[in-house]
Design a protein around this motif. Structure first.
Motif, PDB file in Angstrom:
ATOM      1  N   LEU A  91      47.584  58.237  26.492  1.00  0.00           N
ATOM      2  CA  LEU A  91      46.856  57.988  27.733  1.00  0.00           C
ATOM      3  C   LEU A  91      47.770  57.530  28.861  1.00  0.00           C
ATOM      4  N   ASP A  92      49.067  57.685  28.682  1.00  0.00           N
ATOM      5  CA  ASP A  92      50.019  57.357  29.751  1.00  0.00           C
ATOM      6  C   ASP A  92      50.264  58.634  30.562  1.00  0.00           C
ATOM      7  N   ARG A  93      49.360  58.918  31.458  1.00  0.00           N
ATOM      8  CA  ARG A  93      49.420  60.173  32.206  1.00  0.00           C
ATOM      9  C   ARG A  93      49.125  59.923  33.672  1.00  0.00           C
ATOM     10  N   SER A  94      49.598  60.849  34.518  1.00  0.00           N
ATOM     11  CA  SER A  94      49.436  60.682  35.965  1.00  0.00           C
ATOM     12  C   SER A  94      48.004  60.947  36.412  1.00  0.00           C
ATOM     13  N   GLN A  95      47.294  61.810  35.725  1.00  0.00           N
ATOM     14  CA  GLN A  95      45.895  62.080  36.034  1.00  0.00           C
ATOM     15  C   GLN A  95      45.031  61.614  34.873  1.00  0.00           C
ATOM     16  N   GLY A  96      44.046  60.801  35.167  1.00  0.00           N
ATOM     17  CA  GLY A  96      43.237  60.226  34.094  1.00  0.00           C
ATOM     18  C   GLY A  96      43.956  59.050  33.482  1.00  0.00           C
ATOM     19  N   GLY A  97      44.085  59.050  32.163  1.00  0.00           N
ATOM     20  CA  GLY A  97      44.814  58.000  31.467  1.00  0.00           C
ATOM     21  C   GLY A  97      44.008  56.728  31.254  1.00  0.00           C
ATOM     22  N   LEU A  98      44.728  55.630  31.012  1.00  0.00           N
ATOM     23  CA  LEU A  98      44.114  54.351  30.681  1.00  0.00           C
ATOM     24  C   LEU A  98      44.133  53.416  31.885  1.00  0.00           C
ATOM     25  N   HIS A  99      42.984  52.748  32.108  1.00  0.00           N
ATOM     26  CA  HIS A  99      42.861  51.792  33.208  1.00  0.00           C
ATOM     27  C   HIS A  99      42.224  50.511  32.667  1.00  0.00           C
ATOM     28  N   ILE A 100      42.811  49.372  32.989  1.00  0.00           N
ATOM     29  CA  ILE A 100      42.268  48.078  32.567  1.00  0.00           C
ATOM     30  C   ILE A 100      41.828  47.317  33.806  1.00  0.00           C
ATOM     31  N   PHE A 101      40.571  46.882  33.822  1.00  0.00           N
ATOM     32  CA  PHE A 101      40.006  46.241  35.006  1.00  0.00           C
ATOM     33  C   PHE A 101      39.695  44.773  34.732  1.00  0.00           C
ATOM     34  N   PRO A 102      40.060  43.887  35.659  1.00  0.00           N
ATOM     35  CA  PRO A 102      39.762  42.452  35.501  1.00  0.00           C
ATOM     36  C   PRO A 102      38.274  42.189  35.673  1.00  0.00           C
ATOM     37  N   PRO A 103      37.794  41.055  35.185  1.00  0.00           N
ATOM     38  CA  PRO A 103      36.351  40.752  35.258  1.00  0.00           C
ATOM     39  C   PRO A 103      35.901  40.357  36.656  1.00  0.00           C
ATOM     40  N   ALA A 104      34.622  40.611  36.915  1.00  0.00           N
ATOM     41  CA  ALA A 104      34.013  40.172  38.172  1.00  0.00           C
ATOM     42  C   ALA A 104      33.572  38.722  38.018  1.00  0.00           C
ATOM     43  N   LEU A 105      34.120  37.842  38.852  1.00  0.00           N
ATOM     44  CA  LEU A 105      33.830  36.415  38.754  1.00  0.00           C
ATOM     45  C   LEU A 105      33.047  35.939  39.964  1.00  0.00           C
ATOM     46  N   LYS A 106      32.387  34.809  39.811  1.00  0.00           N
ATOM     47  CA  LYS A 106      31.712  34.170  40.935  1.00  0.00           C
ATOM     48  C   LYS A 106      32.756  33.699  41.948  1.00  0.00           C
ATOM     49  N   PRO A 107      32.342  33.405  43.173  1.00  0.00           N
ATOM     50  CA  PRO A 107      33.311  32.984  44.198  1.00  0.00           C
ATOM     51  C   PRO A 107      34.175  31.803  43.791  1.00  0.00           C
ATOM     52  N   ASP A 108      33.650  30.932  42.900  1.00  0.00           N
ATOM     53  CA  ASP A 108      34.462  29.789  42.474  1.00  0.00           C
ATOM     54  C   ASP A 108      35.525  30.198  41.457  1.00  0.00           C
ATOM     55  N   GLY A 109      35.497  31.459  41.033  1.00  0.00           N
ATOM     56  CA  GLY A 109      36.507  31.969  40.124  1.00  0.00           C
ATOM     57  C   GLY A 109      36.341  31.546  38.692  1.00  0.00           C
ATOM     58  N   GLU A 110      35.221  30.960  38.339  1.00  0.00           N
ATOM     59  CA  GLU A 110      35.050  30.435  36.993  1.00  0.00           C
ATOM     60  C   GLU A 110      34.060  31.236  36.156  1.00  0.00           C
ATOM     61  N   ALA A 111      32.848  31.418  36.622  1.00  0.00           N
ATOM     62  CA  ALA A 111      31.810  32.037  35.807  1.00  0.00           C
ATOM     63  C   ALA A 111      31.829  33.555  35.920  1.00  0.00           C
ATOM     64  N   TYR A 112      31.651  34.214  34.783  1.00  0.00           N
ATOM     65  CA  TYR A 112      31.596  35.672  34.742  1.00  0.00           C
ATOM     66  C   TYR A 112      30.217  36.129  35.202  1.00  0.00           C
TER      67      TYR A 112
END
Length: 380
Positions: A91-112
């Motif tokens: 999955l190490d490719r220029s088109q498509g491949g693997l993507h890791i996304f960080p979690p969406a947090l509340k404005p205080d940066g604590e709660a998911y």
């Protein structure tokens, strides 16, 4: 390794690439805290040399899914270290491949906020992808679902959403029972807590068109909803055509100490899902073969490479680089990487995390119903 990757690419070209893979870790919050204090559930070691996420990734890439997004929850450093660029899964490719996304947090940066917020925050990933359908699954419900066959079934039934279900012979506190109506239409999804009296269990896997998915996510988040199942799928059962796809293969569910222990022990009886995969891809670590020294006794064990065994091992799983010293005994246990059992120590019905040291003559003894867990880098 290069030849294997070439073969996988050739096989993948023969498959339709209509599916965008989504591994949703946002529903695994709070599970298995004994092992997830420093890692997320997807990166929990399993079966001697793998991580839980390896099974889902392998199942996707061997079916021609060449773009996969992992939507994280927390403590994802070890996950990023393990999957890296996705090279081991091609999955190490220029088109498509693997993507890791960080979690969406509340404005205080604590709660998911929830998995819907995760999808909404990274909406552009879906918009830019070329695949017209999405398959969404997790990391801790291990299956060999044929996603391509499931997509074919989804199209043939004219469904809006297709949900995979299976019969399950064992009680499962994590699994959700589902109810089916006429022609396998899903009419109900219950709270977690499956028992053998329930007919079918939800496998945490769904397929729908990308356009419908984005529309439902947008509508739900505008109403302040945060959960994909409770905010999108359940409310739509009466309005949309939510269809069931019957998965008849094996399923292993990891959600607690006892489930991890029991599902691992199944591997020693050749009952686990690992035996249904021709090959499982994982991060490569170059270590020497295991050495069985004079006086060692090993019976009914799954032993990874790099171990050094001088003592006795019975009905147990040893990960990479474990040392079992002279006159030490390990029985009905799971010993993670680079742990050391010193001379004369006894370990029974236990789970030892990575780099645990059991000192000379010490005894760790749990029960089959309550295995003892020893945390990472602990000295006993």
């Amino acid at each position: 390794m290069l030849e294997l990757k070439k073969d996988r690419r050739k096989e993948a070209l023969l498959l339709t690439n209509d599916l965008l893979g989504v591994i949703n870790l946002g529903t695994e919050e709070g599970l298995f805290p004994e092992f997830t204090g420093h890692r997320n559930l997807a990166s929990v070691p399993f079966s001697g040399r793998y991580r839980l996420i390896d099974f889902t990734l392998t199942n996707m890439i061997t079916q021609g899914i060449n773009q996969v997004g992992i939507f994280t929850l927390d403590k994802y450093r070890s996950l990023m270290d393990h999957v890296g660029s996705g090279k081991e899964w091609d999955l190490d490719r220029s088109q498509g491949g693997l993507h890791i996304f960080p979690p969406a947090l509340k404005p205080d940066g604590e709660a998911y906020l929830g998995d819907l917020a995760n999808f909404s925050m990274h909406r552009e990933h879906f918009v830019r992808s070329k695949q017209p359908y999405v398959v969404i699954t997790g990391s801790n419900v291990l299956t060999t679902i044929d996603f391509q066959d499931m997509l074919k079934h989804h199209k043939s039934m004219g469904a809006d959403i297709t949900l995979a279900y299976t019969g399950h012979e064992q009680k499962c506190g994590y699994c959700r029972p589902i109810r089916l109506g006429e022609n396998d239409r899903v009419v109900g999804i219950s709270e977690r807590g499956f028992s053998p009296d329930d007919e079918y269990a939800y496998t945490e896997t769904i397929i729908m068109s990308k356009n419908l998915f984005l529309r439902l996510v947008d509508e739900a988040t505008s109403r302040g909803e945060y959960d994909l199942l409770d905010g999108v799928i359940r409310p739509q059962l009466h309005r949309l055509h939510v269809h069931g796809y019957h998965y008849t293969g094996k399923m292993q569910v990891i959600h607690s100490v006892l489930s991890y222990y029991n599902e691992s022990m199944r591997l020693l009886r050749h009952e686990g899902i690992i035996y249904d995969f021709p090959h499982i891809y994982t991060k490569i670590k170059h270590e020497p073969p295991t050495r069985y020294l004079k006086g060692s006794k090993v019976n009914e064990a799954l032993v990874a490479n790099g171990c050094k065994i001088s003592g006795e091992v019975q009905n147990s799983i040893l990960f990479r680089g474990v040392v079992i010293s002279e006159h030490a005994r390990v029985k009905n246990s799971i010993i993670l990487s680079k742990s050391i059992i010193e001379e004369g120590a006894v370990v029974e019905n236990a789970i030892l995390d990575k780099e645990v040291v059991v000192k000379r003559g010490q005894v760790i003894r749990g029960t089959v119903d309550e295995p003892i867990v020893i945390g990472k880098r602990t000295t006993v």
